[in-house]
Motif scaffolding. Structure first.
Motif, PDB file in Angstrom:
ATOM      1  N   ALA A 143      46.754  18.899  -2.562  1.00 16.17           N
ATOM      2  CA  ALA A 143      46.459  18.170  -3.798  1.00 16.17           C
ATOM      3  C   ALA A 143      45.023  17.658  -3.784  1.00 16.17           C
ATOM      4  O   ALA A 143      44.333  17.684  -4.811  1.00 16.17           O
ATOM      5  N   VAL A 144      44.560  17.200  -2.617  1.00 18.96           N
ATOM      6  CA  VAL A 144      43.175  16.728  -2.501  1.00 18.96           C
ATOM      7  C   VAL A 144      42.203  17.870  -2.774  1.00 18.96           C
ATOM      8  O   VAL A 144      41.207  17.708  -3.494  1.00 18.96           O
ATOM      9  N   MET A 145      42.484  19.050  -2.213  1.00 20.62           N
ATOM     10  CA  MET A 145      41.603  20.194  -2.424  1.00 20.62           C
ATOM     11  C   MET A 145      41.602  20.626  -3.885  1.00 20.62           C
ATOM     12  O   MET A 145      40.555  20.983  -4.438  1.00 20.62           O
ATOM     13  N   ILE A 146      42.776  20.586  -4.536  1.00 22.48           N
ATOM     14  CA  ILE A 146      42.838  20.918  -5.959  1.00 22.48           C
ATOM     15  C   ILE A 146      41.978  19.945  -6.762  1.00 22.48           C
ATOM     16  O   ILE A 146      41.220  20.341  -7.654  1.00 22.48           O
ATOM     17  N   GLY A 147      42.088  18.655  -6.439  1.00 16.17           N
ATOM     18  CA  GLY A 147      41.291  17.659  -7.147  1.00 16.17           C
ATOM     19  C   GLY A 147      39.804  17.836  -6.920  1.00 16.17           C
ATOM     20  O   GLY A 147      39.000  17.696  -7.853  1.00 16.17           O
ATOM     21  N   LEU A 148      39.413  18.166  -5.690  1.00 22.27           N
ATOM     22  CA  LEU A 148      37.996  18.367  -5.384  1.00 22.27           C
ATOM     23  C   LEU A 148      37.443  19.585  -6.117  1.00 22.27           C
ATOM     24  O   LEU A 148      36.351  19.539  -6.700  1.00 22.27           O
ATOM     25  N   VAL A 193      28.385  20.586  -3.809  1.00 21.30           N
ATOM     26  CA  VAL A 193      29.843  20.469  -3.746  1.00 21.30           C
ATOM     27  C   VAL A 193      30.283  19.864  -2.423  1.00 21.30           C
ATOM     28  O   VAL A 193      31.150  18.978  -2.384  1.00 21.30           O
ATOM     29  N   PHE A 194      29.689  20.321  -1.330  1.00 20.61           N
ATOM     30  CA  PHE A 194      30.147  19.909  -0.001  1.00 20.61           C
ATOM     31  C   PHE A 194      29.957  18.415   0.244  1.00 20.61           C
ATOM     32  O   PHE A 194      30.872  17.735   0.729  1.00 20.61           O
ATOM     33  N   LEU A 195      28.779  17.897  -0.083  1.00 18.09           N
ATOM     34  CA  LEU A 195      28.504  16.486   0.203  1.00 18.09           C
ATOM     35  C   LEU A 195      29.392  15.542  -0.606  1.00 18.09           C
ATOM     36  O   LEU A 195      29.969  14.609  -0.039  1.00 18.09           O
ATOM     37  N   PRO A 196      29.541  15.724  -1.930  1.00 19.55           N
ATOM     38  CA  PRO A 196      30.499  14.858  -2.639  1.00 19.55           C
ATOM     39  C   PRO A 196      31.923  15.022  -2.128  1.00 19.55           C
ATOM     40  O   PRO A 196      32.682  14.051  -2.075  1.00 19.55           O
ATOM     41  N   ALA A 197      32.302  16.253  -1.760  1.00 22.05           N
ATOM     42  CA  ALA A 197      33.651  16.470  -1.247  1.00 22.05           C
ATOM     43  C   ALA A 197      33.890  15.690   0.047  1.00 22.05           C
ATOM     44  O   ALA A 197      35.014  15.270   0.330  1.00 22.05           O
ATOM     45  N   MET A 198      32.819  15.494   0.816  1.00 25.86           N
ATOM     46  CA  MET A 198      32.933  14.721   2.056  1.00 25.86           C
ATOM     47  C   MET A 198      33.055  13.231   1.788  1.00 25.86           C
ATOM     48  O   MET A 198      33.671  12.496   2.579  1.00 25.86           O
ATOM     49  N   THR A 199      32.507  12.757   0.686  1.00 32.01           N
ATOM     50  CA  THR A 199      32.346  11.305   0.504  1.00 32.01           C
ATOM     51  C   THR A 199      33.158  10.715  -0.645  1.00 32.01           C
ATOM     52  O   THR A 199      33.296   9.501  -0.712  1.00 32.01           O
ATOM     53  N   ILE A 200      33.670  11.546  -1.571  1.00 30.10           N
ATOM     54  CA  ILE A 200      34.473  10.997  -2.667  1.00 30.10           C
ATOM     55  C   ILE A 200      35.732  10.366  -2.083  1.00 30.10           C
ATOM     56  O   ILE A 200      36.511  11.026  -1.392  1.00 30.10           O
ATOM     57  N   PHE A 201      35.927   9.097  -2.353  1.00 30.03           N
ATOM     58  CA  PHE A 201      37.063   8.391  -1.750  1.00 30.03           C
ATOM     59  C   PHE A 201      38.246   8.230  -2.692  1.00 30.03           C
ATOM     60  O   PHE A 201      39.385   8.053  -2.236  1.00 30.03           O
ATOM     61  N   TYR A 202      38.023   8.280  -4.007  1.00 25.55           N
ATOM     62  CA  TYR A 202      39.128   8.001  -4.922  1.00 25.55           C
ATOM     63  C   TYR A 202      40.052   9.206  -5.095  1.00 25.55           C
ATOM     64  O   TYR A 202      41.246   9.034  -5.356  1.00 25.55           O
ATOM     65  N   ILE A 203      39.550  10.423  -4.928  1.00 28.95           N
ATOM     66  CA  ILE A 203      40.424  11.586  -5.040  1.00 28.95           C
ATOM     67  C   ILE A 203      41.450  11.633  -3.912  1.00 28.95           C
ATOM     68  O   ILE A 203      42.644  11.820  -4.164  1.00 28.95           O
ATOM     69  N   PRO A 204      41.056  11.455  -2.632  1.00 34.97           N
ATOM     70  CA  PRO A 204      42.082  11.365  -1.587  1.00 34.97           C
ATOM     71  C   PRO A 204      43.034  10.193  -1.789  1.00 34.97           C
ATOM     72  O   PRO A 204      44.223  10.298  -1.484  1.00 34.97           O
ATOM     73  N   ASP A 205      42.528   9.066  -2.289  1.00 34.50           N
ATOM     74  CA  ASP A 205      43.399   7.912  -2.540  1.00 34.50           C
ATOM     75  C   ASP A 205      44.445   8.224  -3.604  1.00 34.50           C
ATOM     76  O   ASP A 205      45.620   7.881  -3.457  1.00 34.50           O
ATOM     77  N   ILE A 206      44.018   8.876  -4.692  1.00 27.59           N
ATOM     78  CA  ILE A 206      44.906   9.120  -5.830  1.00 27.59           C
ATOM     79  C   ILE A 206      45.853  10.284  -5.563  1.00 27.59           C
ATOM     80  O   ILE A 206      47.060  10.195  -5.805  1.00 27.59           O
ATOM     81  N   LEU A 207      45.321  11.392  -5.061  1.00 24.29           N
ATOM     82  CA  LEU A 207      46.106  12.614  -4.926  1.00 24.29           C
ATOM     83  C   LEU A 207      46.642  12.842  -3.517  1.00 24.29           C
ATOM     84  O   LEU A 207      47.614  13.584  -3.355  1.00 24.29           O
ATOM     85  N   GLY A 208      45.995  12.240  -2.521  1.00 26.29           N
ATOM     86  CA  GLY A 208      46.422  12.482  -1.147  1.00 26.29           C
ATOM     87  C   GLY A 208      47.275  11.393  -0.544  1.00 26.29           C
ATOM     88  O   GLY A 208      48.005  11.620   0.423  1.00 26.29           O
ATOM     89  N   GLY A 209      47.181  10.175  -1.095  1.00 25.17           N
ATOM     90  CA  GLY A 209      47.968   9.082  -0.551  1.00 25.17           C
ATOM     91  C   GLY A 209      47.381   8.527   0.731  1.00 25.17           C
ATOM     92  O   GLY A 209      46.229   8.803   1.100  1.00 25.17           O
TER      93      GLY A 209
END
Length: 284
Positions: A152-157, A214-230
């Motif tokens: 789910a995190v990868m889909i969101g990213l 793409v890579f750098l934001p994917a490393m640092t975006i915190f709300y997508i793992p919080d929302i979709l990854g738990g």
């Protein structure tokens, strides 16, 4: 002429002042904080120490770094595989559909990525639209368990960052000299050979730029793992956020941020090296 030079120097001065105040100075403060100590009474205190960087060898943090690299790298690869053909098609279309397709790439920027991430929950949850669609056409017979997983995190990213891959590649493909492609065909090269030996090398700066964006934001975006990854999906961005806001360990969070900035600088240097190499080959 004199007025033009004065305006140019004035504009450059404003840009440098802006960069110093909002980029260089904050990074200098983060770098200084990463060498300070921390206790229960003070967020930052003396003496200076390298203990914060030594903690980067902690097995827990190394696993988070590894997981962040894997998920961010996978999301970047998926964005590249999806974005390159789409960018190539847009660049080669010469009719009104080009503007429509380009608009489809830009439209996601009209809405907050946070809102779009929440909207994905309605699609990928157990009884969401994706599950209902797949069950209706007979591909699955039980609900998918995508939400609160790394998938789910990868889909969101990918969903949020795909435009950042398409746009740099699109710009480079539009600059391609069609005479080189025609010459390759005249010399007997197949379409795959032309793509591999001419198109890919000439668009490599755009590929690298897109991968960095793409890579750098994917490393640092915190709300997508919080929302979709738990709670189980803690990436580097979540780690830095937790150190500053929850653990209140600013020196350690600053050390993570400094390492991330060093990674950014390394990727930018690689991009500049490849870009300069492409220009030299073009002159030759």
């Amino acid at each position: 002429m004199k007025d033009d030079n004065q305006f140019k120097y004035f504009s450059l001065s404003i840009i440098w002042v802006w960069l110093f105040i909002f980029a260089l100075l904050p990074f200098g403060l983060i770098l200084l904080a990463s060498f300070l100590s921390h206790n229960d009474a003070h967020l930052l205190t003396s003496p200076l120490t390298i203990e914060n960087y030594q903690q980067l060898n902690n097995i827990i943090y190394l696993k988070i770094f590894e997981k962040s690299f894997v998920i961010a790298g996978s999301a970047t690869l998926i964005c590249l595989l999806l974005g390159y053909p789409f960018a190539y098609i847009i660049a080669r279309i010469q009719n009104r559909w080009k503007n429509i397709l380009l608009l489809l790439v830009i439209i996601p920027f009209w809405t907050s990525s946070l809102i779009r991430s929440y909207a994905l929950i309605a699609i990928i949850k157990a009884k969401g639209l994706l599950t209902l669609l797949l069950m209706k056409i007979g591909l699955i017979d039980q609900p998918l368990s995508l939400l609160f997983t790394n998938y789910a995190v990868m889909i969101g990213l990918v969903y949020n960052l795909l435009p950042f891959m398409i746009l740099p590649i699109l710009t480079n493909v539009e600059r391609l000299d069609n005479q080189l492609i025609d010459a390759a065909h005249d010399l007997g090269a197949t379409r795959f050979t032309t793509f591999r030996k001419i198109i890919i090398p000439l668009t490599m700066p755009g590929i690298i730029a897109g991968c960095i964006m793409v890579f750098l934001p994917a490393m640092t975006i915190f709300y997508i793992p919080d929302i979709l990854g738990g709670a189980k999906s803690i990436l580097l961005g979540n780690l830095i956020q937790n150190q500053f806001l929850i653990a209140q360990n600013w020196p350690l969070g600053s050390a993570f941020s400094a390492m991330l900035t060093l990674m950014l600088a390394t990727l930018i240097l690689i991009y500049l090296f490849v870009t300069q190499g492409s220009k030299k080959r073009a002159w030759l």
